[in-house]
Design a protein around this motif. Structure first.
Motif: not given
Length: 140
Positions: A84-105
Protein backbone atom coordinates in the motif's frame (compact mmCIF):
# COMPACT_ATOMS: atom_id res chain seq x y z
CA UNK A 1 -7.87 -10.91 13.88
CA UNK A 2 -9.60 -8.55 11.46
CA UNK A 3 -12.22 -7.61 14.05
CA UNK A 4 -9.55 -6.92 16.66
CA UNK A 5 -7.61 -4.88 14.12
CA UNK A 6 -10.65 -2.73 13.35
CA UNK A 7 -11.33 -2.11 17.05
CA UNK A 8 -7.69 -1.38 17.91
CA UNK A 9 -7.23 0.90 14.90
CA UNK A 10 -10.40 2.89 15.58
CA UNK A 11 -10.36 3.12 19.37
CA UNK A 12 -6.67 2.84 20.30
CA UNK A 13 -4.70 4.23 17.35
CA UNK A 14 -7.33 6.90 16.64
CA UNK A 15 -7.99 7.19 20.37
CA UNK A 16 -5.62 7.43 23.30
CA UNK A 17 -2.51 6.47 21.25
CA UNK A 18 -3.19 9.00 18.49
CA UNK A 19 0.12 10.68 19.42
CA UNK A 20 1.93 7.64 17.95
CA UNK A 21 -0.38 7.17 14.95
CA UNK A 22 -0.79 10.84 13.96
CA UNK A 23 2.36 11.07 11.85
CA UNK A 24 1.10 8.19 9.71
CA UNK A 25 -1.72 10.47 8.52
CA UNK A 26 0.39 13.63 8.23
CA UNK A 27 2.28 13.42 4.94
CA UNK A 28 3.89 16.86 5.12
CA UNK A 29 7.09 15.21 6.39
CA UNK A 30 7.58 11.59 5.30
CA UNK A 31 10.51 10.23 7.31
CA UNK A 32 11.72 6.67 6.66
CA UNK A 33 10.44 5.68 10.12
CA UNK A 34 7.36 7.09 11.80
CA UNK A 35 6.24 7.03 15.43
CA UNK A 36 3.48 4.78 14.07
CA UNK A 37 6.15 2.13 13.41
CA UNK A 38 6.48 1.61 17.18
CA UNK A 39 3.20 -0.26 17.08
CA UNK A 40 5.10 -3.31 15.85
CA UNK A 41 6.83 -3.44 19.26
CA UNK A 42 3.56 -2.82 21.09
CA UNK A 43 2.04 -5.87 19.38
CA UNK A 44 5.18 -8.01 19.20
CA UNK A 45 5.83 -8.05 22.95
CA UNK A 46 2.51 -9.69 23.91
CA UNK A 47 2.78 -12.06 20.92
CA UNK A 48 6.23 -13.20 22.05
CA UNK A 49 5.03 -13.55 25.64
CA UNK A 50 2.02 -15.62 24.53
CA UNK A 51 4.17 -17.91 22.40
CA UNK A 52 6.67 -18.36 25.22
CA UNK A 53 3.98 -19.08 27.79
CA UNK A 54 2.30 -21.45 25.34
CA UNK A 55 5.47 -23.46 24.74
CA UNK A 56 6.20 -23.79 28.46
CA UNK A 57 2.75 -25.36 28.81
CA UNK A 58 2.99 -27.96 26.02
CA UNK A 59 1.94 -25.73 23.13
CA UNK A 60 -1.42 -24.71 24.52
CA UNK A 61 -3.82 -22.16 22.96
CA UNK A 62 -1.69 -19.19 24.07
CA UNK A 63 1.11 -20.28 21.72
CA UNK A 64 -1.25 -20.38 18.76
CA UNK A 65 -2.81 -17.03 19.64
CA UNK A 66 0.68 -15.49 19.75
CA UNK A 67 1.53 -17.21 16.47
CA UNK A 68 -1.65 -15.81 14.90
CA UNK A 69 -0.77 -12.28 16.04
CA UNK A 70 2.73 -12.76 14.60
CA UNK A 71 1.46 -13.99 11.22
CA UNK A 72 -1.07 -11.16 11.09
CA UNK A 73 1.78 -8.71 11.82
CA UNK A 74 3.78 -10.18 8.96
CA UNK A 75 0.79 -9.81 6.64
CA UNK A 76 0.42 -6.22 7.82
CA UNK A 77 4.05 -5.48 7.00
CA UNK A 78 3.83 -6.96 3.51
CA UNK A 79 0.42 -5.58 2.56
CA UNK A 80 0.42 -2.23 4.37
CA UNK A 81 4.04 -1.12 4.36
CA UNK A 82 5.30 -2.74 1.18
CA UNK A 83 2.23 -2.90 -1.09
CA UNK A 84 0.00 0.00 0.00
CA UNK A 85 2.59 2.58 1.06
CA UNK A 86 5.21 1.31 -1.42
CA UNK A 87 8.14 1.40 1.00
CA UNK A 88 9.53 -1.19 -1.40
CA UNK A 89 8.30 -0.68 -4.96
CA UNK A 90 6.43 -3.89 -5.81
CA UNK A 91 3.03 -4.55 -7.40
CA UNK A 92 2.80 -0.83 -8.12
CA UNK A 93 0.82 -1.35 -11.34
CA UNK A 94 -1.34 -4.28 -10.30
CA UNK A 95 -4.69 -4.85 -12.00
CA UNK A 96 -5.94 -7.24 -9.30
CA UNK A 97 -9.38 -5.95 -8.17
CA UNK A 98 -8.94 -7.14 -4.56
CA UNK A 99 -5.55 -5.45 -4.16
CA UNK A 100 -6.83 -2.28 -5.82
CA UNK A 101 -9.82 -2.26 -3.45
CA UNK A 102 -7.54 -2.58 -0.42
CA UNK A 103 -5.36 0.25 -1.69
CA UNK A 104 -8.39 2.49 -2.43
CA UNK A 105 -9.98 1.90 0.98
CA UNK A 106 -6.69 2.76 2.64
CA UNK A 107 -6.49 5.98 0.62
CA UNK A 108 -9.98 6.84 1.86
CA UNK A 109 -8.78 6.21 5.41
CA UNK A 110 -5.83 8.57 4.92
CA UNK A 111 -8.05 11.26 3.44
CA UNK A 112 -8.78 12.24 7.05
CA UNK A 113 -5.79 13.83 8.76
CA UNK A 114 -7.40 14.10 12.19
CA UNK A 115 -8.34 11.26 14.51
CA UNK A 116 -12.04 12.00 14.07
CA UNK A 117 -14.23 11.36 11.02
CA UNK A 118 -12.26 8.31 9.96
CA UNK A 119 -13.41 5.41 7.81
CA UNK A 120 -12.06 2.06 6.61
CA UNK A 121 -10.32 0.97 9.82
CA UNK A 122 -9.98 -2.64 8.67
CA UNK A 123 -6.99 -4.18 7.00
CA UNK A 124 -7.70 -7.17 4.78
CA UNK A 125 -11.47 -6.70 4.66
CA UNK A 126 -12.71 -3.54 3.00
CA UNK A 127 -16.25 -2.27 2.34
CA UNK A 128 -18.00 -3.82 -0.66
CA UNK A 129 -18.24 -0.49 -2.51
CA UNK A 130 -14.47 -0.57 -3.12
CA UNK A 131 -14.62 -4.07 -4.56
CA UNK A 132 -17.46 -3.04 -6.86
CA UNK A 133 -15.38 -0.15 -8.21
CA UNK A 134 -12.75 -2.52 -9.56
CA UNK A 135 -14.76 -5.66 -10.33
CA UNK A 136 -17.14 -3.63 -12.50
CA UNK A 137 -14.17 -2.26 -14.48
CA UNK A 138 -12.99 -5.83 -15.12
CA UNK A 139 -16.33 -6.71 -16.77
CA UNK A 140 -16.22 -3.79 -19.22
Amino acid sequence: MEGFTWLIHKYVMHGFLWSLHKDHHDHSNDPPLEKNDYFFVIFAIPAIALMYYGTVNNFNAYFYIGLGVTFYGMAYFFVHDIFIHQRIKVLKNTKNPYLLAIRRAHKQHHKHVSKEMGECFGFLWVPVKYFKMYFNKQKM
